[in-house]
Scaffold this active site. Sequence first.
Site: not given
Length: 303
Positions: A172, A226, A286
């Site tokens: 991320s 995602d 995610h």
Amino acid sequence: MHITIPILFSAATALGYAIPTNSLQAREIATNELSQFKFWVQYAAAAYCENNYVDQAGSLLTCWAKNCPQVESSGATIVYDFSNTTATDTSGFVALDKANRAIILSFRGSYSVRNWISDIDFPFVDPDLCDGCLAEFGFWSSWELVRDPVSAVINETLSIYPGYELVVVGHSLGAAVATLAAADLRSRGHISTALYAFAAPRVANPALAKHITTQGNNYRFTHTNDPVPKLPLLGMGYVHVSPEYYITSPNNATVSTEDIKVLEGEVNFEGNTGTGIPLLDDFPAHHWYFEETDGCKGPGLPF
Ligand SMILES: *[C@@H]1O[C@H](CO)[C@@H](O)[C@H](O)[C@H]1NC(C)=O
Ligand SMILES: *[C@@H]1O[C@H](CO)[C@@H](O)[C@H](O)[C@H]1NC(C)=O
Ligand SMILES: *[C@@H]1O[C@H](CO)[C@@H](O)[C@H](O)[C@H]1NC(C)=O
């Protein structure tokens, strides 16, 4: 640890063959590559566990969420850790893994990424990496804030353990910072630094993305739809580092070799980019990169 890069590409290129894009896209992941991916993601996961990034130099890496078992069994120790570096909230660690002869720089993600969907402001900054190259300001600033102490620690550790592989990882936001950190470390003498970026947003304009792609040793993963790798939007001038390792299996499912497509190009609609606009509803994808990557996230992380 080393990944065997398929000989096909370099050998064919050396012979002057033009490889059809489709054959590259169809390249299969080997079982040993998959185990490497499932190993390095555990270092990205470990950066979410507060016990690994708050004041723990000298201790063993552990993950209470049980999502870094191979890191734990390698006996890896924390050489340096950093957290709460001002507004950018950069956290992570440098670890020494003697079993795998590696020095790992890992950056933690943050749940503020949810706000990015409504946040239209992703300014560029010149990171001084190449002509015309621009990086996203916040990601680059995060790296700059820790660059000096981190580089010093990496150099010191490498001088004691010469020949160890330098590996930069993150998930991320952590993957965004990791991408720029790897690019910078390569340009400052650590040319063979490996990058494992899981669920990274776009970090670069086309010139910088190309530059990082050309540096090589990039493993950038996306998972189905995602939303985070779709940000900042292409229309804002951002593109990705190539290739993309696009994971197609559902959330919470074990990933096998057939579930990963290797896609070339800074913009490729065959992968995550082609799955529509970024939506909050798609966030479940995610969290799952081979495992629940952010399983260790603490209550302190903004949601
Ligand atoms: C970092 O900041 C958070 C929130 O401000 C705080 O709860 C935490 O104790 C801080 N950690 C360190 C190591 O300063
Ligand atoms: C670390 O080592 C690299 C490669 O030897 C060198 O180029 C770089 O200047 C060093 N950085 C620091 C902060 O000492
Ligand atoms: C996946 O696991 C998470 C966390 O355990 C859970 O909240 C979620 O509902 C699961 N999703 C699916 C599709 O099973």
